[in-house]
Design a protein around this motif. Structure first.
Motif, PDB file in Angstrom:
ATOM      1  N   VAL A 143       0.863  -1.185   0.000  1.00  0.00           N
ATOM      2  CA  VAL A 143       0.000   0.000   0.000  1.00  0.00           C
ATOM      3  C   VAL A 143       0.901   1.236   0.000  1.00  0.00           C
ATOM      4  O   VAL A 143       1.273   1.758   1.055  1.00  0.00           O
ATOM      5  CB  VAL A 143      -0.931   0.014   1.232  1.00  0.00           C
ATOM      6  CG1 VAL A 143      -1.853   1.235   1.192  1.00  0.00           C
ATOM      7  CG2 VAL A 143      -1.758  -1.258   1.306  1.00  0.00           C
ATOM      8  N   PRO A 144       1.304   1.720  -1.167  1.00  0.00           N
ATOM      9  CA  PRO A 144       2.229   2.862  -1.244  1.00  0.00           C
ATOM     10  C   PRO A 144       1.752   4.112  -0.523  1.00  0.00           C
ATOM     11  O   PRO A 144       2.567   4.957  -0.137  1.00  0.00           O
ATOM     12  CB  PRO A 144       2.346   3.098  -2.760  1.00  0.00           C
ATOM     13  CG  PRO A 144       2.054   1.761  -3.369  1.00  0.00           C
ATOM     14  CD  PRO A 144       0.998   1.157  -2.495  1.00  0.00           C
ATOM     15  N   ALA A 145       0.450   4.251  -0.320  1.00  0.00           N
ATOM     16  CA  ALA A 145      -0.074   5.452   0.334  1.00  0.00           C
ATOM     17  C   ALA A 145       0.169   5.471   1.841  1.00  0.00           C
ATOM     18  O   ALA A 145      -0.051   6.499   2.494  1.00  0.00           O
ATOM     19  CB  ALA A 145      -1.577   5.571   0.065  1.00  0.00           C
ATOM     20  N   LEU A 146       0.610   4.358   2.415  1.00  0.00           N
ATOM     21  CA  LEU A 146       0.838   4.296   3.861  1.00  0.00           C
ATOM     22  C   LEU A 146       1.937   5.260   4.303  1.00  0.00           C
ATOM     23  O   LEU A 146       2.958   5.406   3.635  1.00  0.00           O
ATOM     24  CB  LEU A 146       1.236   2.882   4.284  1.00  0.00           C
ATOM     25  CG  LEU A 146       0.145   1.843   4.523  1.00  0.00           C
ATOM     26  CD1 LEU A 146       0.783   0.533   4.954  1.00  0.00           C
ATOM     27  CD2 LEU A 146      -0.851   2.319   5.571  1.00  0.00           C
ATOM     28  N   ASN A 147       1.737   5.853   5.455  1.00  0.00           N
ATOM     29  CA  ASN A 147       2.750   6.700   6.079  1.00  0.00           C
ATOM     30  C   ASN A 147       3.507   5.857   7.113  1.00  0.00           C
ATOM     31  O   ASN A 147       2.966   5.527   8.167  1.00  0.00           O
ATOM     32  CB  ASN A 147       2.083   7.893   6.769  1.00  0.00           C
ATOM     33  CG  ASN A 147       3.086   8.830   7.427  1.00  0.00           C
ATOM     34  OD1 ASN A 147       4.298   8.629   7.329  1.00  0.00           O
ATOM     35  ND2 ASN A 147       2.585   9.853   8.094  1.00  0.00           N
ATOM     36  N   ILE A 148       4.742   5.488   6.807  1.00  0.00           N
ATOM     37  CA  ILE A 148       5.517   4.653   7.735  1.00  0.00           C
ATOM     38  C   ILE A 148       6.598   5.467   8.450  1.00  0.00           C
ATOM     39  O   ILE A 148       7.539   4.908   9.003  1.00  0.00           O
ATOM     40  CB  ILE A 148       6.136   3.440   7.022  1.00  0.00           C
ATOM     41  CG1 ILE A 148       7.126   3.886   5.935  1.00  0.00           C
ATOM     42  CG2 ILE A 148       5.057   2.540   6.445  1.00  0.00           C
ATOM     43  CD1 ILE A 148       7.937   2.724   5.355  1.00  0.00           C
ATOM     44  N   SER A 149       6.420   6.790   8.461  1.00  0.00           N
ATOM     45  CA  SER A 149       7.392   7.637   9.153  1.00  0.00           C
ATOM     46  C   SER A 149       7.178   7.546  10.665  1.00  0.00           C
ATOM     47  O   SER A 149       6.186   6.999  11.148  1.00  0.00           O
ATOM     48  CB  SER A 149       7.262   9.088   8.686  1.00  0.00           C
ATOM     49  OG  SER A 149       6.020   9.619   9.106  1.00  0.00           O
ATOM     50  N   GLU A 150       8.114   8.138  11.416  1.00  0.00           N
ATOM     51  CA  GLU A 150       8.055   8.104  12.879  1.00  0.00           C
ATOM     52  C   GLU A 150       7.238   9.262  13.457  1.00  0.00           C
ATOM     53  O   GLU A 150       6.983   9.295  14.671  1.00  0.00           O
ATOM     54  CB  GLU A 150       9.477   8.165  13.453  1.00  0.00           C
ATOM     55  CG  GLU A 150      10.356   6.981  13.103  1.00  0.00           C
ATOM     56  CD  GLU A 150       9.939   5.710  13.823  1.00  0.00           C
ATOM     57  OE1 GLU A 150       9.454   5.823  14.962  1.00  0.00           O
ATOM     58  OE2 GLU A 150      10.101   4.617  13.242  1.00  0.00           O
ATOM     59  N   ASP A 151       6.825  10.219  12.615  1.00  0.00           N
ATOM     60  CA  ASP A 151       6.211  11.437  13.140  1.00  0.00           C
ATOM     61  C   ASP A 151       4.685  11.387  13.169  1.00  0.00           C
ATOM     62  O   ASP A 151       4.008  12.387  12.930  1.00  0.00           O
ATOM     63  CB  ASP A 151       6.675  12.650  12.329  1.00  0.00           C
ATOM     64  CG  ASP A 151       6.255  12.566  10.863  1.00  0.00           C
ATOM     65  OD1 ASP A 151       5.822  11.472  10.444  1.00  0.00           O
ATOM     66  OD2 ASP A 151       6.361  13.581  10.145  1.00  0.00           O
TER      67      ASP A 151
END
Length: 407
Positions: A143-151
């Motif tokens: 799912v490329p739209a996922l936000n996997i950042s730490e913020d």
């Protein structure tokens, strides 16, 4: 020139004074039970009694997600069978149920959640259900739209990927099962309210309705959020069920962005993209018992904030429709499927919470067998009401309530 409308499943029939079986509630579990009573047991003298219209309740108010990634050894086989039956039913009913096994991605937001997912996956794989643990980068590849950042509030550590899961068009299932059951002789009576059940010498003798008395020896109550109230009102049987509102909504149509169902327990949010391009999204049920299907501003705000964090591409997208339904929740988030030792001929299928749609195909098949043979199938035995007396709650959740069964 005016044309009288008629149900798409056949000609409207007149309510008879007696049936072999009466099913109270016109939802998917009743429709599936009626279908399998006729198909696999030759029992066609069956009436489905519905106060409003078929599919009025949870059947028409869900987000159409199906899966078999529950936690316990008792639940997984039942949901696996239900998942396997969708393509079979599409062929049998000769009706396009729009089953799309696009896969289900459950996000994990801590190492503790990842460890819990490992246990769930082990249970699934033991029962032959495909399920995999993947890391955050692999989740983003799916799912490329996922936000996997730490913020973000709950950073994504990984996910449980369940490829056989997906979506089925819920109203197509209603119409398909109704058409299939009616074709074999089952009668569907809408705008007919059940007002009581008559018994004599510990046996069911009749169902009382606002259209007259129906003599019968077998009755099933499977009326979603109204089941517990009906069972208690008609027969005095108390059930450990709370009725809670659950809300869902859809956005404006978008270009394809979600190829899989995505859910998050930490955010209490799930989403999938419909055939029309809308993002259908739902959350956990409201935390207070009630019988309203009204919507709340709190829920709209919650969904917008949650989706904007782990799917930031949706920021600024407009919600177009919102609706609510009733979920009949038990303390252990598992259903009650049982007969009654004190009342011969009475059966119940209730307490599904938000899992009723996912299970209807398999449950209808096994409840039909239960009623036809008066022998509870092994797969249903763990879901008996007496588990609360014996303190054998399911492991789907650790919630507890005070429950005093009737003597």
């Amino acid at each position: 020139m005016f044309f009288k409308s008629k149900p798409m499943w056949g000609k409207k029939t007149k309510l008879k004074s007696s049936y072999d079986v009466v099913l109270i509630g016109g939802g998917l579990h009743s429709l599936a039970t009626a279908y399998y009573l006729a198909k696999e047991h030759g029992i066609t003298d069956v009436a489905i009694i519905e106060k409003n219209y078929i599919g009025y309740g949870g059947a028409g108010r869900n987000t159409a997600i199906v899966r078999a990634n529950q936690r316990t050894q008792y639940n997984v086989p039942l949901y696996k069978e239900a998942l396997d039956l969708w393509p079979v039913l599409t062929k049998e009913l000769d009706y396009n149920l729009m089953f799309n096994n696009c896969g289900n991605l459950n996000l994990m937001h801590s190492e503790a959640a990842m460890n819990a997912a490992r246990m769930t996956i082990a249970t699934a794989q033991f029962h032959g259900v495909e399920s995999h643990l993947i890391d955050a980068k692999e989740a983003k590849e799916l799912v490329p739209a996922l936000n996997i950042s730490e913020d973000i509030t709950f950073p994504i550590h990984g996910a449980m990927f369940h490829p056989p899961g997906g979506v089925v068009r819920h109203d197509a299932v209603v119409w398909g099962l109704a058409k299939g059951a009616a074709k074999m002789g089952v009668e569907i009576h809408q705008q007919t309210e059940a007002t009581g059940i008559s018994t004599k010498n510990g046996k069911v003798t009749a169902v009382v309705t606002d259209k007259g008395i129906i003599n019968t020896k077998q009755v099933l109550i499977s009326a979603g959020g109204y089941s517990a109230a009906l069972i208690h009102g008609f027969l005095g049987i108390k059930l450990p069920i709370s009725v809670l509102t659950i809300q869902a909504m859809v956005t404006q149509p978008l270009k394809p962005i979600l190829d899989h169902v995505v859910s998050s327990g930490a955010y209490h949010c799930y989403a999938n993209q419909t055939l029309k391009g809308e993002i259908a999204t739902g959350a956990h049920m409201d935390p207070w018992p009630n019988y309203t299907t009204l919507n709340t501003a709190h829920y709209i705000k919650h969904q917008a904030e949650a989706l904007s964090e782990f799917l930031p591409a949706l920021r600024g997208v407009r919600f177009m429709r919102i609706w609510g339904g009733l979920a009949d929740m038990t303390p252990d988030m598992a259903p009650i499927m049982d007969g009654n030792e004190q009342i011969e001929g009475f059966f119940m299928d209730c307490g599904w919470g938000y899992f009723g749609f996912k299970s209807c195909s398999a449950v209808g098949r096994h409840m039909a067998s239960f009623m036809a043979t008066n022998t509870c199938p092994d797969i249903l035995k763990p879901f008996a009401l007496k588990r609360y007396q014996e303190h054998k709650l399911m492991g789907e959740t650790a919630a507890l309530v005070n429950y005093t069964p009737d003597n």
